[in-house]
Scaffold this motif. Structure first.
Motif, mmCIF file in Angstrom:
data_model
loop_
_atom_site.group_PDB
_atom_site.id
_atom_site.type_symbol
_atom_site.label_atom_id
_atom_site.label_comp_id
_atom_site.label_asym_id
_atom_site.label_seq_id
_atom_site.Cartn_x
_atom_site.Cartn_y
_atom_site.Cartn_z
ATOM 1 N N UNK A 75 1.143 11.635 -10.229
ATOM 2 C CA UNK A 75 0.359 13.088 -10.416
ATOM 3 C C UNK A 75 1.263 14.035 -10.213
ATOM 4 N N UNK A 76 2.364 13.992 -9.758
ATOM 5 C CA UNK A 76 3.248 15.112 -9.494
ATOM 6 C C UNK A 76 4.079 15.293 -10.919
ATOM 7 N N UNK A 77 4.506 14.399 -11.747
ATOM 8 C CA UNK A 77 5.313 14.379 -12.860
ATOM 9 C C UNK A 77 4.236 15.034 -14.008
ATOM 10 N N UNK A 121 -2.052 4.272 -13.135
ATOM 11 C CA UNK A 121 -0.970 5.120 -13.154
ATOM 12 C C UNK A 121 -0.875 5.973 -14.453
ATOM 13 N N UNK A 122 -1.292 5.405 -15.441
ATOM 14 C CA UNK A 122 -1.545 6.146 -16.681
ATOM 15 C C UNK A 122 -2.410 7.125 -16.868
ATOM 16 N N UNK A 123 -3.781 6.642 -16.283
ATOM 17 C CA UNK A 123 -4.786 7.527 -16.087
ATOM 18 C C UNK A 123 -4.716 8.675 -15.181
ATOM 19 N N UNK A 124 -4.046 8.528 -14.316
ATOM 20 C CA UNK A 124 -3.567 9.664 -13.274
ATOM 21 C C UNK A 124 -2.683 10.597 -13.855
ATOM 22 N N UNK A 125 -1.649 9.956 -14.665
ATOM 23 C CA UNK A 125 -0.815 10.901 -15.263
ATOM 24 C C UNK A 125 -1.245 11.768 -16.531
ATOM 25 N N UNK A 157 -5.281 18.854 -16.359
ATOM 26 C CA UNK A 157 -5.461 19.870 -15.243
ATOM 27 C C UNK A 157 -4.405 20.731 -15.235
ATOM 28 N N UNK A 158 -3.131 20.232 -15.216
ATOM 29 C CA UNK A 158 -2.073 21.141 -14.903
ATOM 30 C C UNK A 158 -1.711 21.994 -16.131
ATOM 31 N N UNK A 159 -2.117 21.600 -17.149
ATOM 32 C CA UNK A 159 -2.182 22.510 -18.449
ATOM 33 C C UNK A 159 -3.122 23.576 -18.201
ATOM 34 N N UNK A 160 -4.401 23.104 -17.777
ATOM 35 C CA UNK A 160 -5.226 24.310 -17.605
ATOM 36 C C UNK A 160 -5.069 25.279 -16.614
ATOM 37 N N UNK A 196 0.801 -1.186 0.084
ATOM 38 C CA UNK A 196 0.075 0.177 0.013
ATOM 39 C C UNK A 196 0.685 1.147 -0.028
ATOM 40 N N UNK A 197 1.713 1.186 0.780
ATOM 41 C CA UNK A 197 2.670 2.692 0.904
ATOM 42 C C UNK A 197 3.382 2.790 -0.576
ATOM 43 N N UNK A 198 3.967 1.699 -1.173
ATOM 44 C CA UNK A 198 4.462 1.909 -2.475
ATOM 45 C C UNK A 198 3.366 2.565 -3.381
ATOM 46 N N UNK A 199 2.082 1.914 -3.370
ATOM 47 C CA UNK A 199 1.145 2.183 -4.513
ATOM 48 C C UNK A 199 0.856 3.827 -4.010
ATOM 49 N N UNK A 200 0.690 4.091 -2.950
ATOM 50 C CA UNK A 200 0.395 5.543 -2.806
ATOM 51 C C UNK A 200 1.518 6.577 -3.187
ATOM 52 N N UNK A 201 2.909 6.194 -2.981
ATOM 53 C CA UNK A 201 3.867 7.065 -3.415
ATOM 54 C C UNK A 201 3.951 6.922 -4.858
ATOM 55 N N UNK A 202 3.575 5.764 -5.440
ATOM 56 C CA UNK A 202 3.889 5.729 -6.930
ATOM 57 C C UNK A 202 2.607 6.447 -7.637
ATOM 58 N N UNK A 203 1.592 6.689 -7.036
ATOM 59 C CA UNK A 203 0.362 7.360 -7.752
ATOM 60 C C UNK A 203 0.695 9.071 -7.442
ATOM 61 N N UNK A 204 1.152 9.173 -6.301
ATOM 62 C CA UNK A 204 1.608 10.739 -6.007
ATOM 63 C C UNK A 204 2.676 11.023 -6.959
ATOM 64 N N UNK A 205 3.582 10.130 -7.300
ATOM 65 C CA UNK A 205 4.722 10.574 -8.318
ATOM 66 C C UNK A 205 4.133 10.653 -9.713
#
Length: 254
Positions: free
Chosen positions: A135-137, A235-239, A245-248, A124-133
């Motif tokens: 979104x950040x990228x 992960x792909x959907x989040x990116x 949203x970042x572009x907007x 779970x911790x890896x999943x959360x960090x990976x998804x956060x990364x």
């Protein structure tokens, strides 16, 4: 296919995506030098996730063989004592497989096909960090893109359309190829189960045999077979959403 071959394929995919993405970005924006870094970083991140989150090829093979031919495997184990004993020694649940009534086995095979291959277990911790990364990228690339666009910019529309068409076409081609491979593996197990089961007892196919045993346990375990969306798809959907949203946000806040 061995692991070095899988890595070479992943690297080839990265090179193709990087070349296509860079070419579209070059003709779409003036600040290509600013944008290409985040783009390549995201593509590299995706490639690493493909290797980390994707199943091994033997797992796909085992799922196709069991979901499409477990009934034929049971018949072969029931009539060939040597094959029965050989697979029992490997830890396979052969007696349980043989004991399942034919109608029940057919229903479980259909349920296994619908559930798809078992996804890799991610802490779970890896999943959360990976998804956060992810979104950040995606946000970094999207914000940079939005901040560089002009109000009158329309040159981005056709490269974006081309990129969307290429992605859809690529995914459709992969889906067709995967369906053909699944059908081929299932057909081989149904038409020649003894050859397939005997072949997997050889040392070079130990990984495929182990994956098949895991799928047999998954088929025979009580209760519904769980279905989870592939983490790579999440992960792909989040990116993608983060880029949009970042572009907007970058366009509105500059």
């Amino acid at each position: 296919m061995d692991r070095p071959t899988e890595w070479r394929i992943a690297l080839l995919q990265f090179v193709v995506l990087a070349a296509a993405g860079s070419a579209l970005l070059y003709v779409a924006v003036d600040e290509f030098a600013v944008m290409v870094g985040p783009l390549l970083l995201i593509l590299l991140y995706r490639t690493c996730n493909v290797e980390y989150l994707s199943l091994r090829l033997e797992q796909y093979w085992a799922h196709s063989a069991v979901a499409g031919g477990a009934d034929r495997m049971a018949q072969e184990f029931a009539t060939d004592q040597w094959l029965h004993d050989s697979w029992v020694r490997t830890g396979a649940p052969v007696p349980r497989l043989i004991a399942v009534p034919a109608d029940r086995l057919a229903a479980r095979m259909a349920e296994l096909r619908a559930a798809g291959p078992a996804q890799r277990a991610v802490p779970p911790a890896v999943r959360i960090l990976n998804r956060a990364a992810a979104v950040l990228l995606g946000s970094v690339l999207g914000t940079t893109l939005g901040a560089t666009l002009e109000v009158s910019t329309i040159s981005l529309l056709w490269p974006a359309a081309v990129a969307a068409v290429l992605v859809v076409a690529f995914r459709a081609a992969v889906a067709v190829y995967n369906r053909r491979q699944v059908a081929r593996v299932a057909a081989a197990m149904r038409t020649g189960p003894r050859d397939e089961l005997t072949g997997m007892l050889a040392p070079p196919w130990a990984h495929r045999r182990a994956a098949t045993i895991r799928e047999l346990f998954r088929l025979l375990d009580a209760g519904p077979i769980p279905r989870r969306p592939p983490e790579l798809r999440v992960i792909e959907l989040l990116m993608v959403l983060a880029v949009a949203f970042g572009a907007l946000a970058g366009f509105l806040l500059r």
